[in-house]
Design a protein around this motif. Structure first.
Motif: not given
Length: 230
Positions: A56-60, A88-92, A120-121, A133-136
């Motif tokens: 749905g979304s991702m911010d990093a 960085l930002s992504y929204v579906c 850094v997610t 999750g929060n991938a780094t």
């Protein structure tokens, strides 16, 4: 007849539960297409996210050394920034959220040195806003200039207190210095063999009882790095 209807209703409920989608935990990987980049060339950093239930979304935030690299472009997400970090930002907005998301960053090497890349997610969610999750990830990427000197050695290294063991040699990178516990301050004096090399040290004059570690990092003009540990 009533028993038959109840049985049919129970079977229908069981069938509806069985076909509900199950969202697996999301996964993420971050990589670069090179670890030693020639000045003037570009490097691509790729982050891949996946989730069976949709993304749905991702911010990093992506961090880098602006003295060595400059941000060029981003694809797969909205990228804003420069001067050391890119947000960085992504929204579906689609009805069916994608199961995979690939975000790429392109940076250009502008000077020899370390890149200090770090991804850094801050948030990675499915289409129902469940945190996945929060991938780094820290990436070892450096820039080099083959036309410049690669000498990253020290010409001398002397402690202000105590004696260096073993005796200094530019090709030896690990040393110890022992002083009485009553000595509470001490410095390391040093110089790079190449006057154009850069040096940095994790140095504090204060000493404590026990072990104190200091690291001198020498970066040659072409980007070669050597570390001396005392």
């Amino acid at each position: 007849m009533k028993k038959v209807c109840c049985l049919l209703l129970a079977l229908m409920l069981m069938a509806s539960v069985a076909i509900l989608p199950v969202s697996a935990a999301g996964s993420a990987t971050v990589s670069a297409n090179g670890s030693n980049i020639t000045v003037g060339k570009t490097v691509t950093v790729t982050a891949k996210f996946s989730n069976n239930g949709g993304i749905g979304s991702m911010d990093a935030v992506f961090y880098y050394n602006p003295k060595t690299f400059e941000y060029v472009s981003c694809s797969g997400a909205t990228g804003n920034g420069g001067g050391g970090n890119v947000r960085l930002s992504y929204v579906c907005y689609e009805v069916n959220a994608p199961k995979n998301l690939t975000v790429t960053l392109t940076l250009k090497a502008v000077a020899a040195g370390s890149g200090d890349f770090k991804w850094v997610t801050e948030g990675f969610y499915d289409d129902e806003e469940n945190l996945l999750g929060n991938a780094t990830k820290t990436l070892s990427v450096a820039a080099n200039n083959p036309t410049l000197s690669g000498d990253a050695t020290l010409s001398y290294l002397r402690p202000s207190k105590g004696t260096l063991t073993p005796q200094f040699s530019k090709n030896v990178t690990n040393y110890t210095v022992s002083v009485p516990y009553t000595v509470t301050r001490g410095l390391l004096n040093y110089s790079a063999s190449d006057p154009n090399a850069r040096t940095e040290i994790t140095q504090n004059a204060d000493l404590k009882v026990g072990k104190t570690t200091r690291v001198i990092t020498v970066t040659a003009p072409n980007g070669t790095v050597k570390k001396y540990t005392v």
